[in-house]
Write an enzyme that holds these catalytic residues in place. Structure first.
Site, short mmCIF file in Angstrom:
data_model
loop_
_atom_site.label_atom_id
_atom_site.label_comp_id
_atom_site.label_asym_id
_atom_site.label_seq_id
_atom_site.Cartn_x
_atom_site.Cartn_y
_atom_site.Cartn_z
N GLY A 94 0.81 -1.22 0.00
CA GLY A 94 0.00 0.00 0.00
C GLY A 94 0.84 1.26 0.00
O GLY A 94 0.55 2.22 -0.73
N CYS A 95 1.89 1.27 0.79
CA CYS A 95 2.75 2.46 0.89
C CYS A 95 3.51 2.68 -0.41
O CYS A 95 3.74 3.83 -0.82
CB CYS A 95 3.70 2.32 2.07
SG CYS A 95 2.82 2.23 3.66
#
Length: 155
Positions: free
Chosen positions: A46-47
């Site tokens: 996600g990051c």
């Protein structure tokens, strides 16, 4: 835990190390708008998606007068590996003691896979030219957030 920030609040100032270990201060960005986003950990799915989305839109945001700073508890060395591996152009900052994360109420109790835990609350703030919070977004999604932010800002 600090109280959540709202539009009009002064943005807590900070000086943090970038991926090269050089000090970067929010105060040095006065006169420009700054997007400060907080993310849990470099090199996670996600990051990575969020950082790549910011990088892909960096020129558009810069042309509209915005600087972008990404903050996580990762050490500068890990940020450098993350930047190099993903060809990121966003300025990544290290907050290992979580003081800045806590000042922005971007660290605290959160739900993760149905369990309560302490951790980084994915959050984004738009700081105006005078150093005040213009927008505060808590619990944002990694995917699609940058596109939504660009729409919300009218960029």
């Amino acid at each position: 835990m600090a109280e959540r920030l709202s539009p009009g609040d002064p943005a807590p100032d900070f000086t943090l190390q970038n991926a090269e270990g050089k000090a970067v201060s929010l105060a040095k960005h006065r006169g420009r708008k700054v997007i400060v986003y907080f993310y849990p950990a470099a090199m996670t799915a996600g990051c990575t998606k969020q950082a790549c989305d910011f990088t892909d839109n960096l020129d558009l945001l810069a042309a509209a007068g915005y600087d972008v700073l990404g903050v996580s508890p990762d050490q500068p060395e890990k940020l450098a590996k993350f930047r190099d591996k993903e060809s990121l152009r966003v300025t990544l900052l290290s907050d290992p003691d979580r003081a800045t994360l806590e000042a922005y109420a971007a660290y605290g109790e959160k739900m993760n896979y149905g369990k309560k835990m302490m951790g980084v609350i994915r959050s984004t703030f738009v700081v105006d030219e005078e150093g005040r919070i213009e927008h505060a977004f808590y619990n944002v999604k990694a995917t699609g957030h940058v596109a939504k932010l660009i729409r919300d800002l009218g960029v």
